[in-house]
Design an enzyme around this catalytic site. Sequence first.
Site, PDB file in Angstrom:
ATOM      1  N   ASN A   7       0.111   0.465   8.404  1.00  7.57           N
ATOM      2  CA  ASN A   7      -1.283   0.909   8.239  1.00  7.57           C
ATOM      3  C   ASN A   7      -2.253  -0.198   7.817  1.00  7.57           C
ATOM      4  OD1 ASN A   7      -0.219   0.993   5.649  1.00  7.57           O
ATOM      5  ND2 ASN A   7      -1.401   2.781   5.038  1.00  7.57           N
ATOM      6  N   CYS A  20      -2.885   4.979   1.974  1.00  6.78           N
ATOM      7  CA  CYS A  20      -2.164   5.649   0.884  1.00  6.78           C
ATOM      8  C   CYS A  20      -3.124   6.073  -0.219  1.00  6.78           C
ATOM      9  CB  CYS A  20      -1.090   4.719   0.324  1.00  6.78           C
ATOM     10  SG  CYS A  20      -1.714   3.105  -0.131  1.00  6.78           S
ATOM     11  N   HIS A  79       8.982  -5.635   9.278  1.00  3.13           N
ATOM     12  CA  HIS A  79       7.714  -4.923   9.435  1.00  3.13           C
ATOM     13  C   HIS A  79       7.961  -3.628  10.214  1.00  3.13           C
ATOM     14  CE1 HIS A  79       3.547  -4.598   8.825  1.00  3.13           C
ATOM     15  NE2 HIS A  79       3.181  -5.851   9.034  1.00  3.13           N
ATOM     16  N   GLU A 130       6.181   1.192  -3.165  1.00  5.67           N
ATOM     17  CA  GLU A 130       4.782   1.639  -3.050  1.00  5.67           C
ATOM     18  C   GLU A 130       4.773   2.737  -1.996  1.00  5.67           C
ATOM     19  OE1 GLU A 130       2.477   0.611  -4.910  1.00  5.67           O
ATOM     20  OE2 GLU A 130       2.943  -1.423  -5.554  1.00  5.67           O
TER      21      GLU A 130
HETATM   22  P1  NAP Z   1       7.639   4.729   6.887  1.00  6.78           P
HETATM   23  O1  NAP Z   1       8.008   5.514   8.084  1.00  6.78           O
HETATM   24  O2  NAP Z   1       8.331   4.983   5.629  1.00  6.78           O
HETATM   25  O3  NAP Z   1       7.771   3.204   7.337  1.00  6.78           O
HETATM   26  C1  NAP Z   1       7.499   2.137   6.449  1.00  6.78           C
HETATM   27  C2  NAP Z   1       8.506   1.029   6.696  1.00  6.78           C
HETATM   28  O4  NAP Z   1       9.796   1.475   6.284  1.00  6.78           O
HETATM   29  C3  NAP Z   1       8.649   0.637   8.157  1.00  6.78           C
HETATM   30  O5  NAP Z   1       8.895  -0.746   8.241  1.00  6.78           O
HETATM   31  C4  NAP Z   1       9.854   1.427   8.610  1.00  6.78           C
HETATM   32  O6  NAP Z   1      10.502   0.884   9.723  1.00  6.78           O
HETATM   33  C5  NAP Z   1      10.718   1.358   7.381  1.00  6.78           C
HETATM   34  N1  NAP Z   1      11.687   2.444   7.243  1.00  6.78           N
HETATM   35  C6  NAP Z   1      11.569   3.727   7.647  1.00  6.78           C
HETATM   36  N2  NAP Z   1      12.669   4.423   7.294  1.00  6.78           N
HETATM   37  C7  NAP Z   1      13.482   3.577   6.631  1.00  6.78           C
HETATM   38  C8  NAP Z   1      14.755   3.697   6.022  1.00  6.78           C
HETATM   39  N3  NAP Z   1      15.410   4.842   6.008  1.00  6.78           N
HETATM   40  N4  NAP Z   1      15.298   2.599   5.440  1.00  6.78           N
HETATM   41  C9  NAP Z   1      14.639   1.442   5.431  1.00  6.78           C
HETATM   42  N5  NAP Z   1      13.438   1.251   6.002  1.00  6.78           N
HETATM   43  C10 NAP Z   1      12.857   2.309   6.590  1.00  6.78           C
HETATM   44  O7  NAP Z   1       6.110   4.891   6.531  1.00  6.78           O
HETATM   45  P2  NAP Z   1       4.891   4.969   7.502  1.00  6.78           P
HETATM   46  O8  NAP Z   1       4.783   6.340   8.021  1.00  6.78           O
HETATM   47  O9  NAP Z   1       4.961   3.858   8.472  1.00  6.78           O
HETATM   48  O10 NAP Z   1       3.723   4.615   6.484  1.00  6.78           O
HETATM   49  C11 NAP Z   1       2.948   5.556   5.907  1.00  6.78           C
HETATM   50  C12 NAP Z   1       3.377   5.860   4.492  1.00  6.78           C
HETATM   51  O11 NAP Z   1       3.267   4.686   3.700  1.00  6.78           O
HETATM   52  C13 NAP Z   1       2.449   6.866   3.842  1.00  6.78           C
HETATM   53  O12 NAP Z   1       3.175   7.771   3.075  1.00  6.78           O
HETATM   54  C14 NAP Z   1       1.575   5.995   2.973  1.00  6.78           C
HETATM   55  O13 NAP Z   1       0.942   6.679   1.925  1.00  6.78           O
HETATM   56  C15 NAP Z   1       2.534   4.957   2.515  1.00  6.78           C
HETATM   57  N6  NAP Z   1       1.823   3.761   2.038  1.00  6.78           N
HETATM   58  C16 NAP Z   1       1.865   3.481   0.711  1.00  6.78           C
HETATM   59  C17 NAP Z   1       1.175   2.388   0.214  1.00  6.78           C
HETATM   60  C18 NAP Z   1       1.178   2.039  -1.251  1.00  6.78           C
HETATM   61  O14 NAP Z   1       0.797   0.921  -1.582  1.00  6.78           O
HETATM   62  N7  NAP Z   1       1.595   2.924  -2.127  1.00  6.78           N
HETATM   63  C19 NAP Z   1       0.457   1.577   1.102  1.00  6.78           C
HETATM   64  C20 NAP Z   1       0.448   1.909   2.449  1.00  6.78           C
HETATM   65  C21 NAP Z   1       1.149   2.991   2.899  1.00  6.78           C
HETATM   66  P3  NAP Z   1      10.294   1.486  11.217  1.00  6.78           P
HETATM   67  O15 NAP Z   1       8.864   1.289  11.544  1.00  6.78           O
HETATM   68  O16 NAP Z   1      11.205   0.664  12.044  1.00  6.78           O
HETATM   69  O17 NAP Z   1      10.660   2.933  11.134  1.00  6.78           O
END
Ligand code: NAP
Length: 455
Positions: A131, A262, A155, A228
């Site tokens: 994002n 987020c 990433h 995070e």
């Molecule tokens: P996501 O599906 O959890 O993906 C984030 C990263 O984690 C990607 O690189 C993804 O790889 C990897 N990943 C997914 N499943 C995994 C697993 N089981 N083991 C290890 N790595 C894994 O999240 P998203 O949907 O892309 O991002 C949105 C979320 O991020 C929202 O909930 C948002 O609020 C949160 N966010 C939080 C912050 C903060 O600072 N608190 C900042 C930005 C976003 P792949 O792409 O290969 O699946």
Amino acid sequence: MAIATINPATGETLKSFESLSDADVKNAISTAHEAFGDYRKTSFEQRAEWMLKAADILEQDKADFAKIMTLEMGKPYKSAVAEVEKCASVCRYYADKAAEFLADVYVETDANKSFVKYQPLGVILAVMPWNFPFWQVFRFVAPTLMAGNVGLLKHASNVPQCALAIENIIQRAGFPQGVFQSLLIGSDKVANIVADERVKAATLTGSEGAGASLAAIAGKHLKKTVLELGGSDPFIVLASADIEVAAVTGTTARMLNNGQSCIAAKRFIVAEDIADEFEKLLLEKFQALKIGDPMQEDTNIGPLATADILKELDEQVQKSINNGAKVLMGGKPLLNMKGNYYPPTILSDISPDSATAKEEFFGPVAMLFRVKDIDEAITIANNTPFGLGASAWTTDTAEQQRLISEIEAGAVFINSLVKSDPRMPFGGTKLSGYGRELSIQGIHEFVNVKTVWVK
Ligand code: NAP
């Protein structure tokens, strides 16, 4: 998930990438581990010189980097440019501050000399989301490399060209070979990296599921993590607030990054006395937003990053409606547009105890709650498993004090939207994660705090 650039504005697959093999990943870890041996001995001055060069490259080529981001994940081009500029600022911040933040701290004891020394840990893995594909990575890279650690990046699979561009920036800045590498891999390869004894710690920004999965593996191998995760930030407007400014800021806070942030304002909690006026203003501001091609300078809302995100958001909105929510505007995907477009949406009359009221809506959907007083506002604000940020609007100082002390979140912003700033720590409580990024707290996450006692 396939590793590919798929333009979210058109659905077209522009470029696909092969995942690295297990052997390639092992080699990358070896390279990083070997690089750490010399890199840890470099001076702060030398690291700062490279970091400042990275900042210069970011600024010089910001238009190119912004285009890659917009192409891969659909954020409006002008906010992509601002994101690159913010990355340059975090590089400069840590180039300037790292030596001070990690200086020995002398403590008076019965020893001849006793002090605390901060030393790098080694290879740190960062798992990052799409994002803010540059900002999330640079807020890891700048403190981590300035502390003398080396980084590996996994990433998100939909932003591979951003990952490669960042690796290239670090190389061009002059950092030694192996100090930072982007690994084009799926999430299935993360567990083995965490388990490798040469990898000392990991950070993940993303969903709770991904965070929990990484933390479980890291726990098994007794490695430190920073997480995070998601948020469902409240945006509280009480009677004394400047309602016009709150509505304008609330619109920005909800719509930033096409609603996929987020720390976006997701739940608007408004005092009854001013709720009609605030609702009218918010509707006006949402209706004025221009939806369209994210490459165009005047576009406010581009497409959601992937077709799956669009589908999930639509399902959540439909579930809310089935639970009794009223749609004040939007509420359905824009099927007449090619790409993953969802319109600005406002839902009201939501039961605070319904399941969807407590979920994170990762798109341009605002939930509106009416409350009779500050007590009810705080109760609803805290009625979620998340605790990332909170924005609250009131000019009454007694109310400000209560909001600051009683809201369960990693950050409370009064009369302002929630934002990250290199000078202030950033992170969450509850299911929003643990640990902090940015500021002095961020650079202290991945160091060995060594106690030294000389008799
Ligand atoms: P996501 O599906 O959890 O993906 C984030 C990263 O984690 C990607 O690189 C993804 O790889 C990897 N990943 C997914 N499943 C995994 C697993 N089981 N083991 C290890 N790595 C894994 O999240 P998203 O949907 O892309 O991002 C949105 C979320 O991020 C929202 O909930 C948002 O609020 C949160 N966010 C939080 C912050 C903060 O600072 N608190 C900042 C930005 C976003 P792949 O792409 O290969 O699946």
